[in-house]
Design a protein around this motif. Structure first.
Motif, short mmCIF file in Angstrom:
data_model
loop_
_atom_site.label_atom_id
_atom_site.label_comp_id
_atom_site.label_asym_id
_atom_site.label_seq_id
_atom_site.Cartn_x
_atom_site.Cartn_y
_atom_site.Cartn_z
N PHE A 90 -13.64 -5.83 10.58
CA PHE A 90 -13.64 -6.99 9.69
C PHE A 90 -13.28 -6.68 8.25
O PHE A 90 -13.06 -7.59 7.46
CB PHE A 90 -15.00 -7.69 9.72
N THR A 91 -13.22 -5.41 7.87
CA THR A 91 -12.87 -5.08 6.49
C THR A 91 -11.65 -4.16 6.42
O THR A 91 -10.66 -4.48 5.75
CB THR A 91 -14.05 -4.41 5.76
N LEU A 92 -11.70 -3.02 7.09
CA LEU A 92 -10.61 -2.04 6.98
C LEU A 92 -9.31 -2.57 7.57
O LEU A 92 -8.25 -2.48 6.94
CB LEU A 92 -11.01 -0.72 7.65
N GLY A 93 -9.36 -3.12 8.75
CA GLY A 93 -8.14 -3.64 9.39
C GLY A 93 -7.47 -4.74 8.59
O GLY A 93 -6.27 -4.65 8.30
N PRO A 94 -8.20 -5.81 8.22
CA PRO A 94 -7.56 -6.86 7.41
C PRO A 94 -7.08 -6.36 6.04
O PRO A 94 -6.04 -6.80 5.54
CB PRO A 94 -8.66 -7.90 7.24
N THR A 95 -7.81 -5.43 5.44
CA THR A 95 -7.39 -4.88 4.15
C THR A 95 -6.09 -4.12 4.29
O THR A 95 -5.18 -4.26 3.46
CB THR A 95 -8.49 -3.97 3.58
N LEU A 96 -5.98 -3.29 5.33
CA LEU A 96 -4.74 -2.55 5.55
C LEU A 96 -3.58 -3.50 5.82
O LEU A 96 -2.48 -3.32 5.28
CB LEU A 96 -4.91 -1.56 6.71
N LEU A 97 -3.81 -4.51 6.64
CA LEU A 97 -2.75 -5.47 6.95
C LEU A 97 -2.29 -6.21 5.69
O LEU A 97 -1.09 -6.29 5.42
CB LEU A 97 -3.24 -6.47 7.99
N TRP A 98 -3.23 -6.74 4.91
CA TRP A 98 -2.88 -7.48 3.69
C TRP A 98 -2.10 -6.59 2.72
O TRP A 98 -1.07 -7.01 2.18
CB TRP A 98 -4.15 -8.01 3.02
N ASN A 99 -2.56 -5.38 2.51
CA ASN A 99 -1.92 -4.50 1.53
C ASN A 99 -0.56 -3.99 2.01
O ASN A 99 0.32 -3.74 1.20
CB ASN A 99 -2.85 -3.36 1.16
N MET A 100 -0.37 -3.83 3.31
CA MET A 100 0.95 -3.44 3.81
C MET A 100 1.96 -4.58 3.61
O MET A 100 3.11 -4.35 3.26
CB MET A 100 0.89 -3.05 5.29
N ILE A 101 1.52 -5.82 3.83
CA ILE A 101 2.41 -6.97 3.59
C ILE A 101 2.78 -7.05 2.11
O ILE A 101 3.95 -7.23 1.77
CB ILE A 101 1.73 -8.27 4.08
#
Length: 179
Positions: free
Chosen positions: A145-156
């Motif tokens: 709920f934190t690491l995955g969405p954070t990585l996805l948002w920042n890669m975009i």
């Protein structure tokens, strides 16, 4: 003021602008998305620091940037000094160590290093918060709920902003010595 001093001043202003935009992104866009369990944490300042560190050859300057801007980030966003102040210089040293493995920096290399630095920072913050008993979130919940969405948002965001930020980083680091 010589060219090198102007370039360093420009780098500092560039990092401070990214620090401000971190908070602005979180306030403007992500407050509506961070409802419930899923958390998106923008890390534009880390992105700018990674891009600059891929181009700066002075390790002492990178560590100084890490300590100073980690302290500013902690005092501005967390209110608890120590998390970014410790982890950001370590991330900068890691980036500086691994950038010599690449012949020429390009988008693929920079996004992989940014991905590793972002994972290190978020995991390190989680571990330190668990040690200091500031959070009770389970490890699997943190990853999901934190690491995955954070990585996805920042890669975009990285893909969208790569060309202007890379060009500005190149311009801010390269200079001719005054005579």
């Amino acid at each position: 003021m010589d060219v090198k001093t102007r370039k360093i001043t420009g780098q500092v202003i560039f990092i401070l602008l990214a620090l401000y935009l971190d908070g602005l992104m979180k306030w403007a866009f992500l407050n509506n998305m961070n409802t419930g369990e899923v958390m998106f944490i923008p890390q534009l300042m880390l992105m700018v620091l990674v891009m600059l560190s891929m181009r700066i050859s002075d390790r002492r300057q990178l560590i100084t940037y890490g300590i100073v801007f980690g302290l500013i980030y902690d005092s501005y966003y967390f209110g608890m000094i120590g998390l970014y102040t410790v982890l950001l210089p370590l991330a900068m040293v890691g980036v500086d160590h691994y950038k010599f493995l690449f012949v020429k920096a390009n988008m693929g290399y920079e996004i992989s290093i940014y991905f590793l630095a972002l994972t290190f920072m978020q995991s390190g913050i989680y571990i330190l918060e668990r040690l200091l008993q500031q959070t009770k979130v389970d490890t699997m919940d943190f990853i999901t709920f934190t690491l995955g969405p954070t990585l996805l948002w920042n890669m975009i965001v990285f893909f969208i902003l790569y060309i202007p930020l890379a060009n500005l980083s190149d311009w801010l680091v390269k200079y001719r010595r005054d005579k």
